[in-house]
Design an enzyme around this catalytic site. Structure first.
Site, PDB file in Angstrom:
ATOM      1  CB  CYS A   4     124.652   7.684  62.827  1.00 28.14           C
ATOM      2  SG  CYS A   4     124.199   6.610  64.143  1.00 28.14           S
ATOM      3  NE  ARG A  33     126.500   6.764  57.352  1.00 22.24           N
ATOM      4  CZ  ARG A  33     127.504   5.936  57.054  1.00 22.24           C
ATOM      5  NH1 ARG A  33     127.886   5.822  55.814  1.00 22.24           N
ATOM      6  NH2 ARG A  33     128.077   5.215  57.987  1.00 22.24           N
ATOM      7  CD1 TRP A  83     117.540   2.612  60.805  1.00 20.74           C
ATOM      8  CD2 TRP A  83     119.056   1.239  61.684  1.00 20.74           C
ATOM      9  NE1 TRP A  83     117.073   1.328  60.671  1.00 20.74           N
ATOM     10  CE2 TRP A  83     117.973   0.459  61.204  1.00 20.74           C
ATOM     11  CE3 TRP A  83     120.126   0.587  62.279  1.00 20.74           C
ATOM     12  CZ2 TRP A  83     117.935  -0.928  61.313  1.00 20.74           C
ATOM     13  CZ3 TRP A  83     120.088  -0.796  62.388  1.00 20.74           C
ATOM     14  CH2 TRP A  83     118.996  -1.538  61.913  1.00 20.74           C
ATOM     15  CG  ASN A 109     127.847   5.185  63.142  1.00 17.09           C
ATOM     16  OD1 ASN A 109     127.067   4.356  63.565  1.00 17.09           O
ATOM     17  ND2 ASN A 109     128.357   5.144  61.931  1.00 17.09           N
ATOM     18  N   GLY A 110     127.944   3.821  66.366  1.00 18.52           N
ATOM     19  CA  GLY A 110     128.642   2.611  66.801  1.00 18.52           C
ATOM     20  C   GLY A 110     128.041   2.097  68.085  1.00 18.52           C
ATOM     21  CD  GLU A 492     119.384  -7.970  43.638  1.00 22.11           C
ATOM     22  OE1 GLU A 492     119.736  -8.498  44.703  1.00 22.11           O
ATOM     23  OE2 GLU A 492     119.343  -6.748  43.464  1.00 22.11           O
ATOM     24  CE  LYS A 496     117.925  -4.352  44.795  1.00 20.91           C
ATOM     25  NZ  LYS A 496     118.715  -5.262  45.619  1.00 20.91           N
ATOM     26  CD  GLU A 499     116.485  -4.294  49.441  1.00 21.00           C
ATOM     27  OE1 GLU A 499     117.027  -3.767  50.426  1.00 21.00           O
ATOM     28  OE2 GLU A 499     117.129  -4.681  48.469  1.00 21.00           O
ATOM     29  CG  HIS A 515     113.508 -31.463  44.672  1.00 19.75           C
ATOM     30  ND1 HIS A 515     113.575 -32.843  44.641  1.00 19.75           N
ATOM     31  CD2 HIS A 515     114.161 -31.028  43.566  1.00 19.75           C
ATOM     32  CE1 HIS A 515     114.275 -33.231  43.595  1.00 19.75           C
ATOM     33  NE2 HIS A 515     114.648 -32.156  42.912  1.00 19.75           N
ATOM     34  CE  LYS A 618     123.397   1.747  49.351  1.00 20.07           C
ATOM     35  NZ  LYS A 618     122.776   0.806  48.387  1.00 20.07           N
TER      36      LYS A 618
HETATM   37  C1  AGP Z   1     120.449  -4.829  48.965  1.00 21.94           C
HETATM   38  O1  AGP Z   1     119.459  -4.170  48.198  1.00 21.94           O
HETATM   39  C2  AGP Z   1     120.285  -4.555  50.443  1.00 21.94           C
HETATM   40  N1  AGP Z   1     120.304  -3.154  50.725  1.00 21.94           N
HETATM   41  C3  AGP Z   1     121.284  -5.320  51.301  1.00 21.94           C
HETATM   42  O2  AGP Z   1     121.022  -6.697  51.137  1.00 21.94           O
HETATM   43  C4  AGP Z   1     122.763  -5.068  50.972  1.00 21.94           C
HETATM   44  O3  AGP Z   1     123.089  -5.631  49.724  1.00 21.94           O
HETATM   45  C5  AGP Z   1     123.619  -5.756  52.047  1.00 21.94           C
HETATM   46  O4  AGP Z   1     123.321  -5.170  53.298  1.00 21.94           O
HETATM   47  C6  AGP Z   1     125.132  -5.657  51.788  1.00 21.94           C
HETATM   48  O5  AGP Z   1     125.528  -4.302  51.818  1.00 21.94           O
HETATM   49  P1  AGP Z   1     127.032  -3.947  51.308  1.00 21.94           P
HETATM   50  O6  AGP Z   1     127.079  -4.321  49.861  1.00 21.94           O
HETATM   51  O7  AGP Z   1     127.163  -2.484  51.552  1.00 21.94           O
HETATM   52  O8  AGP Z   1     127.985  -4.766  52.123  1.00 21.94           O
END
Ligand code: AGP
Length: 623
Positions: A4, A33, A83, A109-110, A492, A496, A499, A515, A618
């Site tokens: 949160c 967040r 969230w 939060n938690g 990567e 991207k 997500e 393979h 995030k």
């Molecule tokens: C990456 O674009 C994603 N948002 C996600 O995979 C992120 O890299 C992962 O959750 C790790 O987050 P952090 O670097 O804050 O630990």
């Protein structure tokens, strides 16, 4: 467990609309967040009850609610964006939660792991619950303590002693109009120090437009903020001294700075993120300066293995660094997903250097993996972007990436900064352990120093990448291929696209194609291939060129990211995007950028919420 946004404010003098303004502004900047519901509680002159507004959905819903039913002036306020994972995102489950007949409000939060037993105890006393959240349990426990005669701060200490799990809690009581109380365990909370006013936030972005002087709270500490003072104690009430620090980000940095999305702004901050991460990191004779804490050189000299623990994009930074560090230091480097590491009973000991890579520094998987490693006696160096975050605080040493606030859920500039910081660590180890001569170390540093300008060049020539993304807006699949350090870049690129554009994209090691994955290739399937430099090890380039031929022969649309001047690339590619010449190990800093630009543009043309993709937050502070 919700991840949160949390904001608290208390100010001097007579009631005003400043508490509401500060808290709503802070929630706006924290919305990345988590955003399933939002709420605010204001301490007003009415000592019998608080003024509260809360709504499911995004913050704009709460703002509308307040516009229709304005809140009264006050002297303190707490606010929350959520969230959700426990309890569906409804108005009833939105925070703040109330107790003592609306006189006390609490946000959280938690996850409180023992809330069911506590709820049964409270129900046994006749307490009625209006939500399905664990937070409400904490609120009623707090009310019990206050009603037994404790001031709010002391009541919070008593409650925190009874809770198990991970939590950041803030609370206000209508009868203490100039007090906000907070506590934390395994979840972030920072204090902002103002002039006759003080702030609380789940991270500094919540209040940096008002103050850049911050104070971090340690585990199991309680903070009471009034306009005049900030008092930090442990759970027994003993005072704890906390040194304030200056937050180097300013409010504007956390805005979009003229770009349409935070992600686009952050992609364009890549060169600065690399340059800032390098800045001042080497003293006159090229020795690395670790930011905080230090792993004794004699310890680093004896390590015989490195394990990187990270998740998502951060783990790909680790994978890239693996190739470089193994090559420079001749130490085996394992790269483990944090969430897998802890449960595979890893071989870890005092001679294992564990490197925790995390942008947020609050990824619970990585926090728990780090703690597991430390329990086995391994020294931990953290590569983290957020100052004062949990991983930064608990690691033995910290090498901050200086990428500035990364607000978009999709991590971009942080990846470049993480690779840079991991390379600095590798160079430091190679120097310390004598794997490289001083002139070789200096050469590597020069190569790194040249990268920000080259990243800028990639950005300046990225319009064709955006054009291709617009052409492929309706594609249902994209494959990504890479070899050596190009392989993590392929992963990567796929992540991207998943997500941001919700496309089933997949990254492979190019050599793996025959393979199995080549069965996926049919007419028109777009395949993005990271082609190693022809100037590097000849075999790498030739092999990937043959991979391009193989998929092209089966009708794939081949999109190649190649080094400036590589004529062969154009022969077999439907599209070629050139990046400037660079040593093989430096290439990921360049080839990752078209991946980010491509995914951002494709998601944008699809009308996706690029900065806050569905189902994601995030900072994944859940295990
Ligand atoms: C990456 O674009 C994603 N948002 C996600 O995979 C992120 O890299 C992962 O959750 C790790 O987050 P952090 O670097 O804050 O630990």
């Amino acid at each position: 467990m919700p991840m949160c946004g949390i904001v608290g404010y208390v100010g001097a003098g007579s009631p005003s609309d400043r508490p509401q303004g500060v808290v709503m502004g802070g929630l706006e900047r924290l919305e990345y967040r988590g955003y399933d519901s939002a709420g605010i509680a204001i301490v007003t002159p009415d000592e019998t009850r608080l003024a509260v507004a809360k709504k499911a959905g995004k913050l704009v819903n709460l703002a509308k609610e307040i516009a229709e039913r304005p809140l009264p002036v006050g002297t303190a306020a707490i606010g929350h964006t959520r969230w959700a994972t426990h309890g569906s995102p409804t108005d009833a489950n939105a925070h703040p939660h109330l107790a003592a007949g609306g006189r006390i409000a609490i946000i959280h939060n938690g996850i409180i792991e023992n809330y069911a037993a506590l709820r049964d105890e409270l129900r046994g006393k006749g307490v009625e619950f209006v939500s399905e959240t664990d937070t409400e349990v904490a609120g009623h426990l707090l009310a019990d303590e206050v009603d037994s005669g404790k001031p709010l701060a002391e009541a919070m200490r008593a409650v925190a002693r009874r809770l198990e799990g991970a939590f950041t809690l803030l609370a206000v009581d209508a009868r203490e109009p100039h007090v906000v109380v907070g506590t934390r365990r395994n979840s972030p909370l920072v204090v902002g120090l103002g002039e006759n006013e003080n702030f609380l936030g789940s991270d500094v972005v919540a209040f940096i437009e008002h103050t850049r002087t911050a104070l971090e709270l340690g585990q199991d500490e309680v903070v009471e903020i009034t306009p005049e003072a900030v008092v930090v104690t442990d759970l027994d009430g003993s005072p704890v001294e906390r040194a304030p620090y200056e937050v180097t980000w300013d409010a504007s940095a956390a805005q979009k700075g003229g770009f349409d999305t935070f992600m686009e702004k952050e992609i364009h901050e890549g060169p600065t993120a690399v340059a800032d991460t390098l800045r001042g990191r080497m003293d006159a004779n090229g020795r690395l300066q670790l930011d905080e804490g230090i792993v004794a050189p004699e310890v680093l000299a004896t390590i015989d293995k490195i394990i990187v623990i990270a998740c998502g994009t951060a783990s790909y930074a680790g994978l890239v660094a693996k190739y470089a560090i193994e090559h420079w230091c001749r130490i085996p480097v394992e790269v483990e997903y944090s969430h897998e590491f802890r449960y595979r009973d890893p071989v870890v000991g005092p001679r294992t250097l564990v490197v925790a890579i995390s942008q947020s520094g609050e990824t619970m998987d990585t926090i728990m993996a780090m703690r597991h490693a430390q329990q086995q006696g391994a020294p931990v160096v953290a590569i983290v972007n957020v100052q004062g975050s949990t991983i930064a605080r608990e690691a033995d040493a910290v090498l901050y990436t200086r990428a500035g606030p990364e607000i978009a859920v999709a991590s971009t500039k942080a990846l470049l900064a993480q690779i840079t910081a991991a390379y600095l660590l590798g160079i430091y180890l190679a120097d310390l352990r004598g794997n490289k001569f001083p002139d070789e170390i200096a050469a590597l540093l020069r190569e790194l120093d040249a990268m920000p300008a080259k990243v800028q060049l990639v950005l300046d020539t990225s319009e064709p990448v955006r054009e291709l993304a617009r052409e492929l807006a309706d594609t249902k699949i994209v494959l990504f291929l890479g070899r050596h350090v190009g392989y993590p870049v392929a992963l990567e690129g796929a992540l991207k696209l998943k997500e941001l554009a919700y496309i089933h994209a997949e990254g492979f090691a190019a050599g793996e194609l025959k393979h199995g994955p080549i069965a996926l290739v049919e007419e028109g399937v777009p395949i993005i291939i990271v082609l190693p430099s022809p100037r590097g090890r000849e075999s790498l380039h030739a092999k990937v060129v043959s991979n391009i031929q193989e998929v092209r022969a089966r009708g794939a649309r081949t999109i190649v990211i190649a080094e400036e001047g590589d004529e062969q690339a154009a022969q077999y590619a439907s599209h070629v995007f050139y990046v400037p010449e660079a040593p093989t190990l430096m290439m990921p800093l360049l080839t990752a950028v078209p991946m980010h630009v491509f995914a951002h543009e494709l998601a944008t043309v699809q009308g996706r919420d690029v900065d806050q993709p569905r189902n994601l937050a995030k900072s994944v502070t859940v295990e």
